[in-house]
Design a protein around this motif. Structure first.
Motif, short mmCIF file in Angstrom:
data_model
loop_
_atom_site.label_atom_id
_atom_site.label_comp_id
_atom_site.label_asym_id
_atom_site.label_seq_id
_atom_site.Cartn_x
_atom_site.Cartn_y
_atom_site.Cartn_z
N VAL A 488 38.29 44.27 37.84
CA VAL A 488 38.62 45.80 38.01
C VAL A 488 39.07 46.36 37.07
N VAL A 489 38.32 46.57 36.15
CA VAL A 489 38.85 47.77 35.17
C VAL A 489 38.04 48.95 35.39
N ASP A 490 39.47 49.88 35.80
CA ASP A 490 38.85 51.91 35.76
C ASP A 490 38.75 52.48 34.60
N ASP A 491 39.31 51.88 33.38
CA ASP A 491 39.56 53.13 32.46
C ASP A 491 39.89 52.03 31.09
N GLN A 512 32.51 53.13 30.44
CA GLN A 512 33.92 53.74 30.66
C GLN A 512 34.77 52.78 32.08
N SER A 513 33.96 52.41 32.55
CA SER A 513 34.52 50.48 33.11
C SER A 513 33.48 49.63 33.88
N PHE A 514 34.56 48.72 34.52
CA PHE A 514 33.34 47.40 35.23
C PHE A 514 34.14 46.38 35.66
N ILE A 515 33.23 46.13 36.46
CA ILE A 515 33.91 44.88 37.21
C ILE A 515 32.94 43.66 36.97
N ILE A 516 34.12 42.35 36.22
CA ILE A 516 33.55 41.14 36.97
C ILE A 516 34.23 40.65 37.36
N ALA A 517 32.99 39.34 38.16
CA ALA A 517 33.72 38.08 39.09
C ALA A 517 33.47 36.79 38.12
N GLY A 518 33.69 36.17 38.84
CA GLY A 518 33.84 34.80 38.62
C GLY A 518 33.32 33.30 39.01
N ILE A 519 31.72 32.77 38.48
CA ILE A 519 31.27 32.20 39.78
C ILE A 519 31.42 30.33 39.64
N LYS A 520 32.19 30.05 40.25
CA LYS A 520 32.47 28.26 39.85
C LYS A 520 31.85 27.80 41.01
N SER A 521 31.13 26.51 40.49
CA SER A 521 30.63 25.30 41.38
C SER A 521 32.15 24.08 41.82
N ARG A 522 32.87 24.43 42.28
CA ARG A 522 33.72 23.34 42.87
C ARG A 522 34.97 24.31 42.00
N ALA A 523 34.92 23.00 40.86
CA ALA A 523 35.83 23.37 39.94
C ALA A 523 35.39 23.49 38.29
N LYS A 524 34.15 23.59 38.58
CA LYS A 524 33.46 23.63 37.27
C LYS A 524 32.38 25.03 37.20
N PRO A 525 33.24 25.85 35.61
CA PRO A 525 33.08 27.66 35.74
C PRO A 525 31.82 27.52 35.36
N LEU A 526 30.69 28.53 36.10
CA LEU A 526 28.98 28.82 35.43
C LEU A 526 29.24 29.54 34.86
#
Length: 563
Positions: A488-491, A512-526
């Motif tokens: 979470v980046v508020d500024d 000015q702000s954003f939120i990101i969330a990674g998605i993985k399949s087991r140990a593999k980034p998607l």
């Protein structure tokens, strides 16, 4: 009527220690607030189905698994597709739903971190005991069947809790039993100062189980109890003897010394059920339990009885018969699975690529064309998806709930991952109220990432701005993608982010702000989900952050279940 064997208000030293360790481990699913609410609502005759459904739907994992089980042949007998939690509550009833939730949470709570303890086998024992006990209770008094099920499920809660929260103590107890020629109960009292039954009763009381369930945790000895005089004693006998019968089939350490024929005879005398009917109930409940292992998230191999010579020929014969049932069921499932392509294989073949890339592969490579035609890739991303509906500034909780229900239904119906991700973006954009919601995916060669689906008015700019080389060391988006974590980046203009974000990111994205969330399949980034409020300039409220977390949980669950 015999008074229930309820423990005193004060906890023993062992139970106090277990509760302290339980608190340190966090909010275990078996006794968390949501499950307590489910039990409370189920017990209230004035509660209505929607109230129970809404409580369950707050737990995405529970909702999906519940619908899967509700649509299994055992529970869904000619009622049509059960596509919503509320319909499941209405059709199956409060008690059945409560017991399904409790079983799922018991299995989810206690992971086998110490193989020597064999905690997963203890959980399987509880699972099988519950099914066997319910089948017997239906023959005696159908009205008490669901209460008997819970009693069977929690009968060895004390042993499970010691094995989970104090594994070294459990191993010390086990070593004493094996090497000091003392009984199992003597070993418990020597190491713990009390029995597993007493510990289980205190924990169950602390977690607000009914006195009937607590009473059934103590062992039932027909020789001292005498003739069964009332329903509570009958339930106690069914649960205790049923658990011992299951235990004799699975406990390689031979803690249960009573021959299985004697246990069966005692159970027959207590219930009035003929011996051959008890054996049939055991076989039927075992078969049903095997059929439902996938829905409950249990490894079928855990249901394999101990096949070895115990000098109890009746027990060994019954173990072989149940083992045959399990093997036969496993072979049937294997044959069925051969006709379908595993989702993980599809993921590996397509690597979550956009539709245009899949078509290019099919054109240039004949073998790939054959594979993709057969496997029907699950994620065909269309890059021109847009949404002209302006989100509500503060979100819409009712719409969020409706979309979550849709996602739950889609997962239970095995919808494609593409459709699920689009629906999740709709939830973030329209339900939670973010100005923009985007899904970025890692390229097949794992060298770059790029925005593939964007909902909002800033779609083209975002796709151009948030894309680049996959470099977890120097790029924050790559790092989140690689770790599968949240940020979470508020500024964006804060000096702390100057060396982390791209110099032109804030200017190009106008956020000015954003939120990101990674998605993985087991140990593999998607890939990762991204949201911002670049148009309205609204600060992220706690409600928006909670909404984001809820939909990301749905996304991660979708990938997990599809695997």
């Amino acid at each position: 009527m015999t008074a229930p064997e309820i423990v005193t208000e004060e906890h023993s030293a062992t139970v106090t220690l277990l509760l302290e360790r339980a608190e340190k481990k966090g909010d275990l699913p078996i006794y968390n607030a949501s499950l307590n609410k489910v039990r409370s609502i189920s017990a209230n005759p004035d509660s209505h189905a929607m109230e129970l459904a809404q409580t369950i739907m707050k737990d995405a994992n529970l909702s999906v698994k519940l619908l899967r089980i509700a649509n299994s042949p055992f529970y869904n007998r000619g009622m049509g597709k059960i596509a919503s939690v509320s319909r499941a509550v209405i059709l199956l009833g409060f008690d059945s739903i409560k017991n399904l939730c409790l079983t799922l949470k018991l299995i989810e709570s206690f992971t086998d971190d110490h193989p020597e303890v064999a905690l997963n086998k203890m959980v399987a024992h509880s699972y099988l005991t519950a099914g066997f006990v319910r089948d017997l209770a239906i023959k005696c008094n159908p009205k008490e069947a669901e209460e008997s099920y819970i009693s069977g499920l929690t009968h060895n809660l004390g042993e499970i809790s010691v094995g989970y929260f104090a594994p070294q103590t459990y191993l010390e107890l086990l070593n004493l039993f094996k090497n000091e020629n003392m009984s199992w109960i003597q070993a418990q009292e020597r190491i713990l100062g009390e029995s597993f039954a007493s510990i289980g009763q205190q924990l169950a009381k602390n977690w607000n189980f009914s006195h009937k369930v607590i009473n059934c945790m103590s062992d039932y000895n027909p020789e001292t109890k005498g003739i069964v005089k009332n329903q509570e004693q009958l339930n106690h006998a069914i649960v205790s003897l049923g658990s011992q019968i299951i235990g004799s089939l699975y406990q390689e350490r031979q803690q249960i010394k009573t021959p299985i024929n004697k246990l069966m005879a005692q159970l027959s005398n207590a219930t009035g059920i003929k011996l051959d009917h008890i054996e049939k109930s055991l076989a039927n409940s075992f078969h049903r339990s095997c059929d439902l292992t996938k829905e409950y998230g249990l490894n079928p191999r855990l249901l394999q009885p101990s096949i070895h010579d115990t000098k109890d020929s009746s027990r060994d014969k019954l173990a072989r018969e149940l083992s045959f049932i399990l093997t036969d069921q496993d072979q049937t499932n294997t044959e069925i699975e051969k006709d379908s392509v595993p989702f993980l294989k599809v993921i590996n073949e397509t690597n979550l690529t956009p539709h245009s890339h899949i078509l290019a592969e099919n054109t240039n490579n004949t073998s790939n064309k054959t594979v993709h035609k057969k496997s029907k890739p699950q994620l065909e991303i269309k890059q021109n998806i847009s949404n002209t509906t302006k989100p509500k500034l503060h979100g819409d909780p009712n719409l969020q709930l409706a979309i979550i229900q849709e996602i739950t239904t889609m997962v239970s119906e095995q919808a494609s991952l593409n459709k699920l991700f689009v629906k999740i973006l709709e939830g973030l954009h329209n339900g939670v109220g973010f100005d923009n919601a985007m899904l970025c995916l890692l390229s097949p060669n794992r060298k770059t990432y790029a925005g593939r689906i964007v909902l909002g008015n800033n779609s083209q700019t975002l796709q151009q701005t948030i894309s680049g080389k996959f470099d977890p060391t120097n790029d924050i988006f790559s790092r989140i993608l690689s770790e599968g974590s949240d940020l979470v980046v508020d500024d964006c203009n804060d000096s702390n982010w100057n060396n982390v974000l791209n110099a032109n990111f804030s200017e190009k994205s106008n956020c000015q702000s954003f939120i990101i969330a990674g998605i993985k399949s087991r140990a593999k980034p998607l890939g990762f989900f991204y949201v911002d409020n670049s148009e309205t300039k609204l600060a992220f409220t706690p409600e928006m952050k909670r909404g984001f977390t809820q939909f990301i949980a749905q996304a991660r669950l979708s990938v997990q279940i599809c695997n």
